[in-house]
Design a protein around this motif. Structure first.
Motif, PDB file in Angstrom:
ATOM      1  N   THR A   1       5.973  30.705  -8.671  1.00 11.28           N
ATOM      2  CA  THR A   1       5.909  31.199  -7.300  1.00 11.28           C
ATOM      3  C   THR A   1       6.289  32.667  -7.265  1.00 11.28           C
ATOM      4  OG1 THR A   1       8.171  30.484  -6.934  1.00 11.28           O
ATOM      5  CG2 THR A   1       6.439  28.967  -6.247  1.00 11.28           C
ATOM      6  N   PHE A   2       5.829  33.338  -6.239  1.00  8.61           N
ATOM      7  CA  PHE A   2       6.161  34.749  -6.062  1.00  8.61           C
ATOM      8  C   PHE A   2       6.203  35.063  -4.578  1.00  8.61           C
ATOM      9  CE2 PHE A   2       1.616  34.313  -6.640  1.00  8.61           C
ATOM     10  CZ  PHE A   2       1.061  35.101  -5.630  1.00  8.61           C
ATOM     11  N   GLU A   3       6.872  36.137  -4.269  1.00 11.91           N
ATOM     12  CA  GLU A   3       7.019  36.603  -2.904  1.00 11.91           C
ATOM     13  C   GLU A   3       5.669  37.141  -2.435  1.00 11.91           C
ATOM     14  OE1 GLU A   3       9.197  36.242  -0.012  1.00 11.91           O
ATOM     15  OE2 GLU A   3      10.125  35.733  -1.923  1.00 11.91           O
ATOM     16  N   VAL A   4       5.209  36.662  -1.305  1.00  8.30           N
ATOM     17  CA  VAL A   4       3.904  37.113  -0.802  1.00  8.30           C
ATOM     18  C   VAL A   4       4.093  38.273   0.158  1.00  8.30           C
ATOM     19  CG1 VAL A   4       1.810  36.415   0.404  1.00  8.30           C
ATOM     20  CG2 VAL A   4       3.085  34.736  -0.913  1.00  8.30           C
ATOM     21  N   PRO A   5       3.506  39.417  -0.166  1.00  8.54           N
ATOM     22  CA  PRO A   5       3.599  40.546   0.767  1.00  8.54           C
ATOM     23  C   PRO A   5       2.705  40.282   1.988  1.00  8.54           C
ATOM     24  CG  PRO A   5       2.315  41.136  -1.177  1.00  8.54           C
ATOM     25  CD  PRO A   5       2.779  39.729  -1.381  1.00  8.54           C
ATOM     26  N   GLU A   6       2.876  41.091   3.013  1.00  9.93           N
ATOM     27  CA  GLU A   6       2.081  40.929   4.247  1.00  9.93           C
ATOM     28  C   GLU A   6       0.593  41.144   3.992  1.00  9.93           C
ATOM     29  OE1 GLU A   6       2.965  39.971   7.544  1.00  9.93           O
ATOM     30  OE2 GLU A   6       4.565  39.267   6.222  1.00  9.93           O
ATOM     31  N   HIS A   7       0.274  42.179   3.231  1.00 14.03           N
ATOM     32  CA  HIS A   7      -1.142  42.501   2.995  1.00 14.03           C
ATOM     33  C   HIS A   7      -1.726  41.584   1.912  1.00 14.03           C
ATOM     34  CE1 HIS A   7       1.053  44.607  -0.118  1.00 14.03           C
ATOM     35  NE2 HIS A   7      -0.059  44.726  -0.811  1.00 14.03           N
ATOM     36  N   HIS A   8      -3.047  41.468   1.915  1.00 18.59           N
ATOM     37  CA  HIS A   8      -3.710  40.670   0.879  1.00 18.59           C
ATOM     38  C   HIS A   8      -3.561  41.412  -0.447  1.00 18.59           C
ATOM     39  CE1 HIS A   8      -6.432  37.771  -0.797  1.00 18.59           C
ATOM     40  NE2 HIS A   8      -7.068  38.757  -1.386  1.00 18.59           N
ATOM     41  N   ILE A   9      -3.200  40.700  -1.494  1.00 11.65           N
ATOM     42  CA  ILE A   9      -2.996  41.383  -2.774  1.00 11.65           C
ATOM     43  C   ILE A   9      -4.080  40.996  -3.771  1.00 11.65           C
ATOM     44  CG2 ILE A   9      -0.519  41.745  -2.516  1.00 11.65           C
ATOM     45  CD1 ILE A   9      -0.048  39.293  -4.244  1.00 11.65           C
ATOM     46  N   SER A  10      -4.308  41.898  -4.696  1.00  9.69           N
ATOM     47  CA  SER A  10      -5.348  41.662  -5.699  1.00  9.69           C
ATOM     48  C   SER A  10      -4.848  40.695  -6.772  1.00  9.69           C
ATOM     49  CB  SER A  10      -5.716  42.991  -6.373  1.00  9.69           C
ATOM     50  OG  SER A  10      -4.665  43.391  -7.238  1.00  9.69           O
ATOM     51  N   GLY A  11      -5.789  40.151  -7.497  1.00 14.54           N
ATOM     52  CA  GLY A  11      -5.453  39.258  -8.597  1.00 14.54           C
ATOM     53  C   GLY A  11      -4.627  39.951  -9.662  1.00 14.54           C
ATOM     54  N   GLU A  12      -4.891  41.238  -9.877  1.00 14.63           N
ATOM     55  CA  GLU A  12      -4.109  41.975 -10.867  1.00 14.63           C
ATOM     56  C   GLU A  12      -2.651  42.022 -10.438  1.00 14.63           C
ATOM     57  OE1 GLU A  12      -7.135  43.093  -9.859  1.00 14.63           O
ATOM     58  OE2 GLU A  12      -8.148  44.112 -11.515  1.00 14.63           O
ATOM     59  N   GLU A  13      -2.431  42.219  -9.135  1.00 14.52           N
ATOM     60  CA  GLU A  13      -1.053  42.252  -8.627  1.00 14.52           C
ATOM     61  C   GLU A  13      -0.396  40.884  -8.795  1.00 14.52           C
ATOM     62  OE1 GLU A  13      -0.508  44.912  -4.886  1.00 14.52           O
ATOM     63  OE2 GLU A  13      -2.595  44.260  -4.883  1.00 14.52           O
ATOM     64  N   VAL A  14      -1.151  39.821  -8.525  1.00 15.39           N
ATOM     65  CA  VAL A  14      -0.622  38.464  -8.693  1.00 15.39           C
ATOM     66  C   VAL A  14      -0.216  38.257 -10.148  1.00 15.39           C
ATOM     67  CG1 VAL A  14      -1.178  35.992  -8.678  1.00 15.39           C
ATOM     68  CG2 VAL A  14      -1.888  37.439  -6.761  1.00 15.39           C
ATOM     69  N   ALA A  15      -1.078  38.666 -11.076  1.00 17.41           N
ATOM     70  CA  ALA A  15      -0.783  38.517 -12.504  1.00 17.41           C
ATOM     71  C   ALA A  15       0.548  39.183 -12.843  1.00 17.41           C
ATOM     72  CB  ALA A  15      -1.911  39.110 -13.349  1.00 17.41           C
ATOM     73  N   LYS A  16       0.762  40.397 -12.322  1.00 16.26           N
ATOM     74  CA  LYS A  16       2.028  41.097 -12.571  1.00 16.26           C
ATOM     75  C   LYS A  16       3.190  40.312 -11.980  1.00 16.26           C
ATOM     76  CE  LYS A  16       0.620  45.923 -12.909  1.00 16.26           C
ATOM     77  NZ  LYS A  16      -0.529  46.188 -12.024  1.00 16.26           N
ATOM     78  N   LEU A  17       3.026  39.828 -10.755  1.00 19.37           N
ATOM     79  CA  LEU A  17       4.111  39.119 -10.073  1.00 19.37           C
ATOM     80  C   LEU A  17       4.525  37.835 -10.789  1.00 19.37           C
ATOM     81  CD1 LEU A  17       3.000  39.626  -6.357  1.00 19.37           C
ATOM     82  CD2 LEU A  17       5.087  40.509  -7.403  1.00 19.37           C
ATOM     83  N   VAL A  18       3.567  37.189 -11.465  1.00 26.09           N
ATOM     84  CA  VAL A  18       3.908  35.944 -12.170  1.00 26.09           C
ATOM     85  C   VAL A  18       4.045  36.165 -13.677  1.00 26.09           C
ATOM     86  CG1 VAL A  18       2.939  34.409 -10.414  1.00 26.09           C
ATOM     87  CG2 VAL A  18       1.477  35.143 -12.315  1.00 26.09           C
TER      88      VAL A  18
END
Length: 160
Positions: A24-41
Motif C-alpha cells: 500500500t502507499f499514500e495516494v496523493p490528490e492528483h492522479h499519479i503515473s505508473g512510474e510514480e506508483v512503482a517508486k512508491l511501492v
C-alpha cells in the motif's frame, strides 16, 4: 503492516488459494503515473502493470494489462481480440462496469470476467504488481497465477 479491507481482487485470490502480497502507499490528490506508483511501492517499473478497459461499438468490454511505462497499441489490441476497433471505455462507466475506480482498477475480481490480454513482456518477469482493487494498493502476484485467475491470453499489445 496494517490490516486493510479486502477488495474483490483479494477475496477472489483467497478463494482460489493463490499467494499474493499487498503493497500500500499514500495516494496523493492528483492522479499519479505508473512510474510514480512503482517508486512508491519500491518496485522495478518493468514489473508494475496497469489495467486498461476498452470497449467495442457494442459496448463489449476487454481488459488489457500492460507495463505502466508503455502505451497500448490500439490496432494490435483490437486484432488480438478479433475486433475491428476498440476504444477506451468512458471513465464515468468504469465503476459500473468493473466495480473499480480509476487508479484502483484491478484485472482480478471485476464484476464480470472480461476477455483479458496480458502484454507479452510479462513473460520476462516472475511476479507482477497490479492494482489491488483500490487506489493506493498494489497486489504482487506470480505471473502464471495472474494468467490463471484472469483466464488471460498473452500477446504483443504495446507499441514497439
Amino acid at each position: 503492516m496494517a490490516k486493510h479491507k479486502k477488495t474483490n481482487a483479494m477475496r477472489l485470490l483467497d478463494r482460489a488459494k493463490i499467494n499474493y502480497q499487498v503493497n500500500t502507499f499514500e495516494v496523493p490528490e492528483h492522479h499519479i503515473s505508473g512510474e510514480e506508483v512503482a517508486k512508491l511501492v519500491n518496485a522495478n517499473v518493468t514489473e508494475v502493470y496497469k489495467t486498461l478497459v476498452l470497449e467495442n461499438q457494442e459496448h463489449d468490454h476487454f481488459v488489457f494489462v500492460i507495463p505502466v511505462n508503455e502505451n497500448l497499441d490500439m490496432k494490435e489490441a483490437a486484432h488480438v481480440v478479433n475486433e475491428k476497433k476498440l476504444h477506451l471505455m468512458p471513465l464515468d462507466d468504469l465503476k459500473a462496469v468493473t466495480g473499480y475506480v480509476r487508479g484502483g482498477c484491478s484485472p482480478i475480481g471485476m464484476k464480470h470476467l472480461f476477455p483479458t490480454v496480458l502484454d507479452k513482456s510479462i513473460e520476462n518477469i516472475d511476479k507482477v504488481n497490479v492494482s489491488g482493487g483500490q487506489r493506493g494498493m498494489q497486489i504482487i502476484i506470480g505471473v502464471n497465477d495472474l494468467i490463471q485467475i484472469t483466464n488471460a491470453t498473452v500477446a504483443n499489445v504495446i507499441h514497439e
